[in-house]
Design a protein around this motif. Structure first.
Motif, PDB file in Angstrom:
ATOM      1  N   ILE A   1      62.931  68.623  33.375  1.00 49.51           N
ATOM      2  CA  ILE A   1      61.907  68.046  32.497  1.00 49.51           C
ATOM      3  C   ILE A   1      61.299  69.155  31.660  1.00 49.51           C
ATOM      4  CG2 ILE A   1      59.692  66.836  32.360  1.00 49.51           C
ATOM      5  CD1 ILE A   1      60.394  65.446  34.971  1.00 49.51           C
ATOM      6  N   LEU A   2      61.378  68.986  30.361  1.00 46.44           N
ATOM      7  CA  LEU A   2      60.779  69.936  29.424  1.00 46.44           C
ATOM      8  C   LEU A   2      59.487  69.323  28.900  1.00 46.44           C
ATOM      9  CD1 LEU A   2      63.991  70.946  27.425  1.00 46.44           C
ATOM     10  CD2 LEU A   2      63.165  71.792  29.627  1.00 46.44           C
ATOM     11  N   ARG A   3      58.459  70.155  28.836  1.00 43.13           N
ATOM     12  CA  ARG A   3      57.132  69.635  28.498  1.00 43.13           C
ATOM     13  C   ARG A   3      56.629  70.169  27.168  1.00 43.13           C
ATOM     14  NH1 ARG A   3      55.796  67.191  33.229  1.00 43.13           N
ATOM     15  NH2 ARG A   3      56.884  68.045  35.035  1.00 43.13           N
ATOM     16  N   CYS A   4      55.858  69.339  26.502  1.00 41.35           N
ATOM     17  CA  CYS A   4      55.317  69.666  25.186  1.00 41.35           C
ATOM     18  C   CYS A   4      53.908  69.095  25.096  1.00 41.35           C
ATOM     19  CB  CYS A   4      56.219  69.050  24.116  1.00 41.35           C
ATOM     20  SG  CYS A   4      55.577  69.101  22.434  1.00 41.35           S
ATOM     21  N   VAL A   5      53.016  69.866  24.490  1.00 39.38           N
ATOM     22  CA  VAL A   5      51.704  69.336  24.121  1.00 39.38           C
ATOM     23  C   VAL A   5      51.636  69.373  22.604  1.00 39.38           C
ATOM     24  CG1 VAL A   5      49.204  69.585  24.277  1.00 39.38           C
ATOM     25  CG2 VAL A   5      50.645  70.163  26.245  1.00 39.38           C
ATOM     26  N   PRO A   6      51.760  68.209  21.958  1.00 38.62           N
ATOM     27  CA  PRO A   6      51.708  68.174  20.491  1.00 38.62           C
ATOM     28  C   PRO A   6      50.300  68.483  19.979  1.00 38.62           C
ATOM     29  CG  PRO A   6      52.715  66.177  21.406  1.00 38.62           C
ATOM     30  CD  PRO A   6      52.054  66.902  22.536  1.00 38.62           C
ATOM     31  N   ILE A   7      50.175  68.653  18.685  1.00 35.58           N
ATOM     32  CA  ILE A   7      48.873  68.835  18.057  1.00 35.58           C
ATOM     33  C   ILE A   7      48.062  67.561  18.269  1.00 35.58           C
ATOM     34  CG2 ILE A   7      47.704  69.168  15.826  1.00 35.58           C
ATOM     35  CD1 ILE A   7      50.097  70.967  15.047  1.00 35.58           C
ATOM     36  N   SER A   8      46.787  67.726  18.591  1.00 34.64           N
ATOM     37  CA  SER A   8      46.021  66.643  19.214  1.00 34.64           C
ATOM     38  C   SER A   8      45.868  65.394  18.353  1.00 34.64           C
ATOM     39  CB  SER A   8      44.643  67.138  19.643  1.00 34.64           C
ATOM     40  OG  SER A   8      43.920  67.574  18.508  1.00 34.64           O
ATOM     41  N   ASN A   9      45.776  65.485  17.056  1.00 32.76           N
ATOM     42  CA  ASN A   9      45.582  64.266  16.249  1.00 32.76           C
ATOM     43  C   ASN A   9      46.888  63.765  15.637  1.00 32.76           C
ATOM     44  OD1 ASN A   9      45.902  66.314  14.396  1.00 32.76           O
ATOM     45  ND2 ASN A   9      44.388  65.503  12.951  1.00 32.76           N
TER      46      ASN A   9
ATOM     47  N   PRO B   1      45.711  74.735  14.945  1.00 30.94           N
ATOM     48  CA  PRO B   1      46.297  74.030  16.092  1.00 30.94           C
ATOM     49  C   PRO B   1      47.806  74.224  16.113  1.00 30.94           C
ATOM     50  CG  PRO B   1      45.144  72.492  14.637  1.00 30.94           C
ATOM     51  CD  PRO B   1      45.047  73.829  14.010  1.00 30.94           C
ATOM     52  N   GLU B   2      48.375  74.228  17.326  1.00 26.29           N
ATOM     53  CA  GLU B   2      49.801  74.434  17.420  1.00 26.29           C
ATOM     54  C   GLU B   2      50.393  73.562  18.507  1.00 26.29           C
ATOM     55  OE1 GLU B   2      49.974  78.661  18.111  1.00 26.29           O
ATOM     56  OE2 GLU B   2      49.697  78.396  20.253  1.00 26.29           O
ATOM     57  N   VAL B   3      51.706  73.392  18.425  1.00 24.44           N
ATOM     58  CA  VAL B   3      52.468  72.675  19.444  1.00 24.44           C
ATOM     59  C   VAL B   3      52.836  73.686  20.527  1.00 24.44           C
ATOM     60  CG1 VAL B   3      54.598  71.427  19.889  1.00 24.44           C
ATOM     61  CG2 VAL B   3      53.380  71.074  17.727  1.00 24.44           C
ATOM     62  N   THR B   4      52.563  73.354  21.774  1.00 24.52           N
ATOM     63  CA  THR B   4      52.888  74.272  22.865  1.00 24.52           C
ATOM     64  C   THR B   4      53.933  73.659  23.782  1.00 24.52           C
ATOM     65  OG1 THR B   4      51.031  73.451  24.173  1.00 24.52           O
ATOM     66  CG2 THR B   4      50.630  75.393  22.847  1.00 24.52           C
ATOM     67  N   GLN B   5      54.853  74.499  24.232  1.00 22.68           N
ATOM     68  CA  GLN B   5      55.937  74.032  25.092  1.00 22.68           C
ATOM     69  C   GLN B   5      56.003  74.873  26.366  1.00 22.68           C
ATOM     70  OE1 GLN B   5      58.980  73.533  21.425  1.00 22.68           O
ATOM     71  NE2 GLN B   5      59.810  72.876  23.400  1.00 22.68           N
ATOM     72  N   THR B   6      56.291  74.187  27.455  1.00 21.66           N
ATOM     73  CA  THR B   6      56.485  74.879  28.727  1.00 21.66           C
ATOM     74  C   THR B   6      57.660  74.267  29.485  1.00 21.66           C
ATOM     75  OG1 THR B   6      54.890  73.374  29.785  1.00 21.66           O
ATOM     76  CG2 THR B   6      54.060  75.524  29.060  1.00 21.66           C
ATOM     77  N   PRO B   7      58.397  75.058  30.280  1.00 19.42           N
ATOM     78  CA  PRO B   7      58.277  76.510  30.315  1.00 19.42           C
ATOM     79  C   PRO B   7      58.958  77.140  29.096  1.00 19.42           C
ATOM     80  CG  PRO B   7      60.110  75.800  31.685  1.00 19.42           C
ATOM     81  CD  PRO B   7      59.493  74.547  31.129  1.00 19.42           C
ATOM     82  N   SER B   8      58.828  78.434  28.947  1.00 18.65           N
ATOM     83  CA  SER B   8      59.520  79.092  27.840  1.00 18.65           C
ATOM     84  C   SER B   8      61.001  79.260  28.157  1.00 18.65           C
ATOM     85  CB  SER B   8      58.879  80.441  27.523  1.00 18.65           C
ATOM     86  OG  SER B   8      58.868  81.256  28.674  1.00 18.65           O
ATOM     87  N   HIS B   9      61.315  79.389  29.450  1.00 20.48           N
ATOM     88  CA  HIS B   9      62.709  79.524  29.870  1.00 20.48           C
ATOM     89  C   HIS B   9      62.897  78.764  31.178  1.00 20.48           C
ATOM     90  CE1 HIS B   9      66.382  82.410  30.575  1.00 20.48           C
ATOM     91  NE2 HIS B   9      66.742  81.172  30.340  1.00 20.48           N
ATOM     92  N   GLN B  10      63.926  77.926  31.230  1.00 21.19           N
ATOM     93  CA  GLN B  10      64.227  77.130  32.414  1.00 21.19           C
ATOM     94  C   GLN B  10      65.691  77.357  32.776  1.00 21.19           C
ATOM     95  OE1 GLN B  10      62.200  74.518  34.092  1.00 21.19           O
ATOM     96  NE2 GLN B  10      63.881  74.619  35.551  1.00 21.19           N
ATOM     97  N   VAL B  11      65.923  77.767  34.029  1.00 26.45           N
ATOM     98  CA  VAL B  11      67.284  77.948  34.525  1.00 26.45           C
ATOM     99  C   VAL B  11      67.527  76.885  35.588  1.00 26.45           C
ATOM    100  CG1 VAL B  11      68.931  79.517  35.582  1.00 26.45           C
ATOM    101  CG2 VAL B  11      67.135  80.427  34.093  1.00 26.45           C
TER     102      VAL B  11
END
Lengths: 110, 115
Positions: B20-28, B2-12
């Motif tokens: 707003i920077l978004r992150c999906v942490p590891i689920s548990n 499992p990994e932490v995912t972030q979007t977007p990779s680049h924001q100008v």
């Protein structure tokens, strides 16, 4: 402020050579972590050392925590181009916060 | 793994705009963090978050910054009125325990460029 000083800042060596990088502080730590960060990626934890004098090995990487728990070293044997990256030492500053050193940028020439 | 995912990779973004920077942490994982890294400088702690509350924040994390866990999976960092000096890589991290010896797992970051 409990700073972590890393040396050298930059290191460029030939493939197959050995190297050691250092992480030093004037403060005693309960533990210390080493991370590697590659371009465009986040830091990835390599190891945590907890006990003074502790030595941990990860393939060709050897990590040592100083007896007084104020310093640590990372030794790489027979460096390979895949070892290229930014090596960061870090410590827990509180239950939630990690304090990072400034890093050693390592480049291995083929 | 499992990994932490972030979007977007680049924001100008234009200076003064909200981002707003978004992150999906590891689920548990239960504890969430934001760090930033200005080009050529150290990775710096911004904020930690647990049980829908900020646990700790640095002096960098002023009133222009806020964090939120709007649902069961996302963890966001909002900058209300961006400044040029907010340009940096922003890393989200998560951990199962809150303990200085426990590993925090980092995402690959969002590169924020303020024009």
């Amino acid at each position: 402020t409990q700073l972590l000083e890393q040396s050298p800042q930059f290191l460029s060596i030939q493939e197959g050579e050995n190297l050691t990088v250092y992480c030093n502080s004037s403060s005693v730590f309960s533990s210390l972590q080493w991370y590697r960060q590659e371009p465009g990626e986040g830091p990835v934890l390599l190891v945590t050392v907890v006990t003074g004098g502790e030595v941990k090995k990860l393939k060709r990487l050897t990590f040592q925590f100083g007896d007084a728990r104020k310093d640590s070293s990372l030794h790489i044997t027979a460096a390979q181009p895949g070892d290229t990256g930014l090596y960061l030492c870090a410590r827990g500053s509180s239950a939630s916060k990690i304090i990072f050193g400034s890093g050693t940028r390592l480049s291995i020439r083929p | 793994e499992p990994e932490v995912t972030q979007t977007p990779s680049h924001q100008v973004t234009q200076m003064g705009q909200e981002v707003i920077l978004r992150c999906v942490p590891i689920s548990n994982h239960l504890y969430f963090y934001w760090y930033r890294q200005i080009l050529g400088q150290k990775v710096e702690f911004l904020v930690s978050f647990y049980n829908n509350e900020i646990s700790e924040k640095s002096e960098i994390f002023d009133d222009q910054f806020s964090v939120e866990r709007p649902d069961g999976s996302n963890f966001t960092l909002k900058i209300r009125s961006t400044k040029l000096e907010d340009s940096a890589m922003y890393f989200c991290a998560s951990s199962y325990f809150i303990d200085s010896n426990q590993p925090q797992h980092f995402g690959d970051g969002t590169r924020l460029s303020i024009l």
